[in-house]
Scaffold this motif. Structure first.
Motif, PDB file in Angstrom:
ATOM      1  N   LEU A 195      -1.495  -1.015 -19.060  1.00  0.00           N
ATOM      2  CA  LEU A 195      -2.557  -0.466 -18.224  1.00  0.00           C
ATOM      3  C   LEU A 195      -3.012  -1.473 -17.170  1.00  0.00           C
ATOM      4  CD1 LEU A 195      -4.708   1.365 -20.931  1.00  0.00           C
ATOM      5  CD2 LEU A 195      -3.008   2.349 -19.390  1.00  0.00           C
ATOM      6  N   ALA A 196      -3.053  -2.753 -17.553  1.00  0.00           N
ATOM      7  CA  ALA A 196      -3.496  -3.787 -16.613  1.00  0.00           C
ATOM      8  C   ALA A 196      -2.536  -3.927 -15.442  1.00  0.00           C
ATOM      9  CB  ALA A 196      -3.656  -5.125 -17.336  1.00  0.00           C
ATOM     10  N   LEU A 197      -1.234  -3.940 -15.715  1.00  0.00           N
ATOM     11  CA  LEU A 197      -0.260  -4.053 -14.623  1.00  0.00           C
ATOM     12  C   LEU A 197      -0.260  -2.806 -13.748  1.00  0.00           C
ATOM     13  CD1 LEU A 197       2.854  -5.797 -16.225  1.00  0.00           C
ATOM     14  CD2 LEU A 197       1.205  -6.739 -14.613  1.00  0.00           C
ATOM     15  N   THR A 198      -0.495  -1.649 -14.352  1.00  0.00           N
ATOM     16  CA  THR A 198      -0.583  -0.421 -13.564  1.00  0.00           C
ATOM     17  C   THR A 198      -1.784  -0.457 -12.635  1.00  0.00           C
ATOM     18  OG1 THR A 198       0.474   0.840 -15.346  1.00  0.00           O
ATOM     19  CG2 THR A 198      -0.710   2.093 -13.669  1.00  0.00           C
ATOM     20  N   ALA A 199      -2.941  -0.893 -13.173  1.00  0.00           N
ATOM     21  CA  ALA A 199      -4.142  -1.007 -12.341  1.00  0.00           C
ATOM     22  C   ALA A 199      -3.949  -2.043 -11.242  1.00  0.00           C
ATOM     23  CB  ALA A 199      -5.344  -1.382 -13.214  1.00  0.00           C
ATOM     24  N   ALA A 200      -3.275  -3.146 -11.576  1.00  0.00           N
ATOM     25  CA  ALA A 200      -3.015  -4.171 -10.566  1.00  0.00           C
ATOM     26  C   ALA A 200      -2.089  -3.649  -9.473  1.00  0.00           C
ATOM     27  CB  ALA A 200      -2.393  -5.411 -11.230  1.00  0.00           C
ATOM     28  N   THR A 201      -1.139  -2.802  -9.844  1.00  0.00           N
ATOM     29  CA  THR A 201      -0.250  -2.202  -8.853  1.00  0.00           C
ATOM     30  C   THR A 201      -1.030  -1.347  -7.868  1.00  0.00           C
ATOM     31  OG1 THR A 201       1.582  -2.170 -10.439  1.00  0.00           O
ATOM     32  CG2 THR A 201       1.745  -0.697  -8.541  1.00  0.00           C
ATOM     33  N   LEU A 202      -1.927  -0.529  -8.383  1.00  0.00           N
ATOM     34  CA  LEU A 202      -2.730   0.324  -7.503  1.00  0.00           C
ATOM     35  C   LEU A 202      -3.683  -0.508  -6.651  1.00  0.00           C
ATOM     36  CD1 LEU A 202      -3.609   3.284  -9.892  1.00  0.00           C
ATOM     37  CD2 LEU A 202      -1.723   3.084  -8.265  1.00  0.00           C
ATOM     38  N   ALA A 203      -4.271  -1.553  -7.247  1.00  0.00           N
ATOM     39  CA  ALA A 203      -5.205  -2.398  -6.487  1.00  0.00           C
ATOM     40  C   ALA A 203      -4.481  -3.114  -5.351  1.00  0.00           C
ATOM     41  CB  ALA A 203      -5.870  -3.406  -7.428  1.00  0.00           C
ATOM     42  N   LEU A 204      -3.346  -3.722  -5.662  1.00  0.00           N
ATOM     43  CA  LEU A 204      -2.571  -4.402  -4.630  1.00  0.00           C
ATOM     44  C   LEU A 204      -1.952  -3.406  -3.655  1.00  0.00           C
ATOM     45  CD1 LEU A 204      -1.523  -7.161  -3.672  1.00  0.00           C
ATOM     46  CD2 LEU A 204       0.440  -6.870  -5.206  1.00  0.00           C
ATOM     47  N   GLY A 205      -1.657  -2.210  -4.148  1.00  0.00           N
ATOM     48  CA  GLY A 205      -1.069  -1.188  -3.291  1.00  0.00           C
ATOM     49  C   GLY A 205      -1.980  -0.735  -2.176  1.00  0.00           C
ATOM     50  N   ALA A 207      -3.499  -2.580  -0.293  1.00  0.00           N
ATOM     51  CA  ALA A 207      -3.363  -3.542   0.808  1.00  0.00           C
ATOM     52  C   ALA A 207      -1.951  -3.570   1.379  1.00  0.00           C
ATOM     53  CB  ALA A 207      -3.755  -4.942   0.324  1.00  0.00           C
ATOM     54  N   ILE A 208      -0.927  -3.523   0.508  1.00  0.00           N
ATOM     55  CA  ILE A 208       0.449  -3.664   0.999  1.00  0.00           C
ATOM     56  C   ILE A 208       1.303  -2.437   0.731  1.00  0.00           C
ATOM     57  CG2 ILE A 208       0.339  -6.159   0.663  1.00  0.00           C
ATOM     58  CD1 ILE A 208       2.102  -5.817  -1.808  1.00  0.00           C
ATOM     59  N   GLY A 209       0.731  -1.403   0.104  1.00  0.00           N
ATOM     60  CA  GLY A 209       1.505  -0.226  -0.245  1.00  0.00           C
ATOM     61  C   GLY A 209       1.853  -0.224  -1.719  1.00  0.00           C
ATOM     62  N   VAL A 210       1.758   0.935  -2.362  1.00  0.00           N
ATOM     63  CA  VAL A 210       1.971   1.029  -3.800  1.00  0.00           C
ATOM     64  C   VAL A 210       3.393   0.638  -4.188  1.00  0.00           C
ATOM     65  CG1 VAL A 210       1.980   2.613  -5.753  1.00  0.00           C
ATOM     66  CG2 VAL A 210       0.175   2.786  -4.053  1.00  0.00           C
ATOM     67  N   THR A 211       4.371   1.097  -3.444  1.00  0.00           N
ATOM     68  CA  THR A 211       5.757   0.787  -3.791  1.00  0.00           C
ATOM     69  C   THR A 211       6.034  -0.706  -3.700  1.00  0.00           C
ATOM     70  OG1 THR A 211       6.471   2.957  -3.003  1.00  0.00           O
ATOM     71  CG2 THR A 211       8.159   1.258  -3.242  1.00  0.00           C
ATOM     72  N   ARG A 212       5.589  -1.328  -2.610  1.00  0.00           N
ATOM     73  CA  ARG A 212       5.804  -2.776  -2.455  1.00  0.00           C
ATOM     74  C   ARG A 212       5.094  -3.546  -3.568  1.00  0.00           C
ATOM     75  NH1 ARG A 212       4.394  -1.453   3.052  1.00  0.00           N
ATOM     76  NH2 ARG A 212       6.244  -1.310   4.380  1.00  0.00           N
ATOM     77  N   ALA A 213       3.875  -3.124  -3.902  1.00  0.00           N
ATOM     78  CA  ALA A 213       3.121  -3.806  -4.956  1.00  0.00           C
ATOM     79  C   ALA A 213       3.833  -3.680  -6.300  1.00  0.00           C
ATOM     80  CB  ALA A 213       1.710  -3.217  -5.043  1.00  0.00           C
ATOM     81  N   ALA A 214       4.359  -2.500  -6.598  1.00  0.00           N
ATOM     82  CA  ALA A 214       5.046  -2.295  -7.871  1.00  0.00           C
ATOM     83  C   ALA A 214       6.301  -3.152  -7.967  1.00  0.00           C
ATOM     84  CB  ALA A 214       5.407  -0.820  -8.021  1.00  0.00           C
ATOM     85  N   VAL A 215       7.075  -3.189  -6.903  1.00  0.00           N
ATOM     86  CA  VAL A 215       8.297  -4.001  -6.900  1.00  0.00           C
ATOM     87  C   VAL A 215       7.961  -5.483  -7.036  1.00  0.00           C
ATOM     88  CG1 VAL A 215      10.284  -4.701  -5.512  1.00  0.00           C
ATOM     89  CG2 VAL A 215       9.597  -2.295  -5.578  1.00  0.00           C
ATOM     90  N   ALA A 216       6.917  -5.936  -6.338  1.00  0.00           N
ATOM     91  CA  ALA A 216       6.525  -7.342  -6.406  1.00  0.00           C
ATOM     92  C   ALA A 216       6.073  -7.728  -7.806  1.00  0.00           C
ATOM     93  CB  ALA A 216       5.411  -7.621  -5.391  1.00  0.00           C
ATOM     94  N   LEU A 217       5.240  -6.904  -8.433  1.00  0.00           N
ATOM     95  CA  LEU A 217       4.763  -7.223  -9.781  1.00  0.00           C
ATOM     96  C   LEU A 217       5.889  -7.156 -10.799  1.00  0.00           C
ATOM     97  CD1 LEU A 217       1.292  -5.420  -9.855  1.00  0.00           C
ATOM     98  CD2 LEU A 217       1.753  -7.865  -9.690  1.00  0.00           C
ATOM     99  N   ALA A 218       6.811  -6.211 -10.629  1.00  0.00           N
ATOM    100  CA  ALA A 218       7.956  -6.140 -11.541  1.00  0.00           C
ATOM    101  C   ALA A 218       8.821  -7.389 -11.424  1.00  0.00           C
ATOM    102  CB  ALA A 218       8.787  -4.891 -11.242  1.00  0.00           C
ATOM    103  N   ALA A 219       8.996  -7.887 -10.199  1.00  0.00           N
ATOM    104  CA  ALA A 219       9.780  -9.103 -10.001  1.00  0.00           C
ATOM    105  C   ALA A 219       9.093 -10.311 -10.631  1.00  0.00           C
ATOM    106  CB  ALA A 219      10.004  -9.337  -8.505  1.00  0.00           C
ATOM    107  N   VAL A 220       7.784 -10.402 -10.470  1.00  0.00           N
ATOM    108  CA  VAL A 220       7.020 -11.496 -11.080  1.00  0.00           C
ATOM    109  C   VAL A 220       7.118 -11.434 -12.597  1.00  0.00           C
ATOM    110  CG1 VAL A 220       4.705 -12.429 -11.416  1.00  0.00           C
ATOM    111  CG2 VAL A 220       5.453 -11.755  -9.128  1.00  0.00           C
ATOM    112  N   TRP A 221       7.004 -10.236 -13.161  1.00  0.00           N
ATOM    113  CA  TRP A 221       7.100 -10.078 -14.613  1.00  0.00           C
ATOM    114  C   TRP A 221       8.473 -10.515 -15.117  1.00  0.00           C
ATOM    115  CZ3 TRP A 221       3.793  -9.150 -18.465  1.00  0.00           C
ATOM    116  CH2 TRP A 221       4.311  -8.764 -19.701  1.00  0.00           C
ATOM    117  N   ALA A 222       9.509 -10.138 -14.400  1.00  0.00           N
ATOM    118  CA  ALA A 222      10.857 -10.515 -14.820  1.00  0.00           C
ATOM    119  C   ALA A 222      11.055 -12.024 -14.772  1.00  0.00           C
ATOM    120  CB  ALA A 222      11.892  -9.812 -13.925  1.00  0.00           C
TER     121      ALA A 222
END
Length: 272
Positions: A195-205, A207-222
């Motif tokens: 839930l935290a990463l999902t909320a962070a995706t929407l929060a960052l999205g 500013a930079i777009g939801v798709t870009r935020a999701a890809v960036a956070l997934a890369a950081v997690w990996a």
């Protein structure tokens, strides 16, 4: 807007093209017109008096289309997508969500077979990031053939973002519940980071777009969690019970940012 319906000033201004209306007034009246037949009739009458050229153009176009529509075959009723379902899912999300469930089942099989990464549960390792990728797929320009139309619609703001996010969680979370229960992983260990990463995706999205935020956070997690965990065969601190307060704080901050910047999701391109 006054009461439940737009004021006469707003309806007449919209009929003239909306050039004398604020942006939020235009978006509000368009969203209202989708569900209010009374105001659509008011707008139709206003177009005839405020923009006679537009009324004449519409009449000309309709006179040409009406004979063709009368002989055009309509789609069988059984093949039409339910309107309520289209508000929550896009056609391209269905195969992606099926793939996510498949990943969960595959990770579960590896855990049960003992071929995972030592003491680390693969279900626990991948659980937090799967909904993030789902959110990215739900707003991907390349995966959604109706992306341009959807992202520019009056209701393409935060409500639509939340509906699609909820549809992703509604599929992913039950699958993870089963996987976590079978492997004995505590629910809070994967659900709170999820839930935290999902909320962070929407929060960052916002500013930079939801798709870009999701890809960036997934890369950081990996890079920060998955790779070191697989290399050392030890559960990272981020997935241990000691890290739960941090995830709770991140969830609260992400939710607060989304609420505070809810208007950012109504800007065209914010969901890219």
């Amino acid at each position: 807007m006054s009461g439940e319906h737009p004021s006469t000033r707003i309806v007449e201004g919209y009929a003239r093209g909306g050039t004398d209306l604020a942006v939020d007034e235009v978006w509000a009246v368009e969203a209202h017109l989708e569900a209010c037949r009374v105001c659509r009739d008011r707008l139709s009458a206003a177009v005839g008096t405020e923009a006679p050229a537009v009324a004449a153009l519409v009449g000309t176009v309709w006179s040409g289309l009406e004979p063709r529509l009368a002989v055009t075959a309509t789609m069988p009723r059984g093949r039409r997508r339910p309107a309520r379902l289209s508000r929550w899912l896009t056609p391209t999300m269905v195969p992606w969500l099926a793939m996510v469930v498949g990943v969960v089942l595959l990770a579960l099989l590896f855990d049960l077979a003992g071929t995972g990464s030592g003491e680390v549960s693969l279900v626990l390792l991948f659980a937090p990031v799967l909904p993030v990728l789902g959110v990215a797929a739900s707003w991907s320009r390349g995966l959604d053939p109706a992306y341009e139309l959807t992202s520019s619609a009056p209701r393409a703001g935060l409500p639509l973002v939340l509906r699609r996010t909820a549809s992703v969680l509604g599929v992913v979370v039950p699958a993870l519940l089963v996987g976590g229960w079978v492997t004995g992983v505590m629910v809070a260990q994967w659900l709170l980071p999820c839930l935290a990463l999902t909320a962070a995706t929407l929060a960052l999205g916002g500013a930079i777009g939801v798709t870009r935020a999701a890809v960036a956070l997934a890369a950081v997690w990996a890079a920060v969690v998955v790779a070191p965990t697989l290399a050392t065969s030890r559960t990272a601190f981020a997935l241990q019970t000691g890290g739960l307060p941090v995830w709770g704080l991140l969830l609260a901050l992400g939710t607060g940012v989304v609420i505070a910047r809810r208007g950012a999701y109504s800007v065209p391109g914010a969901t890219r």
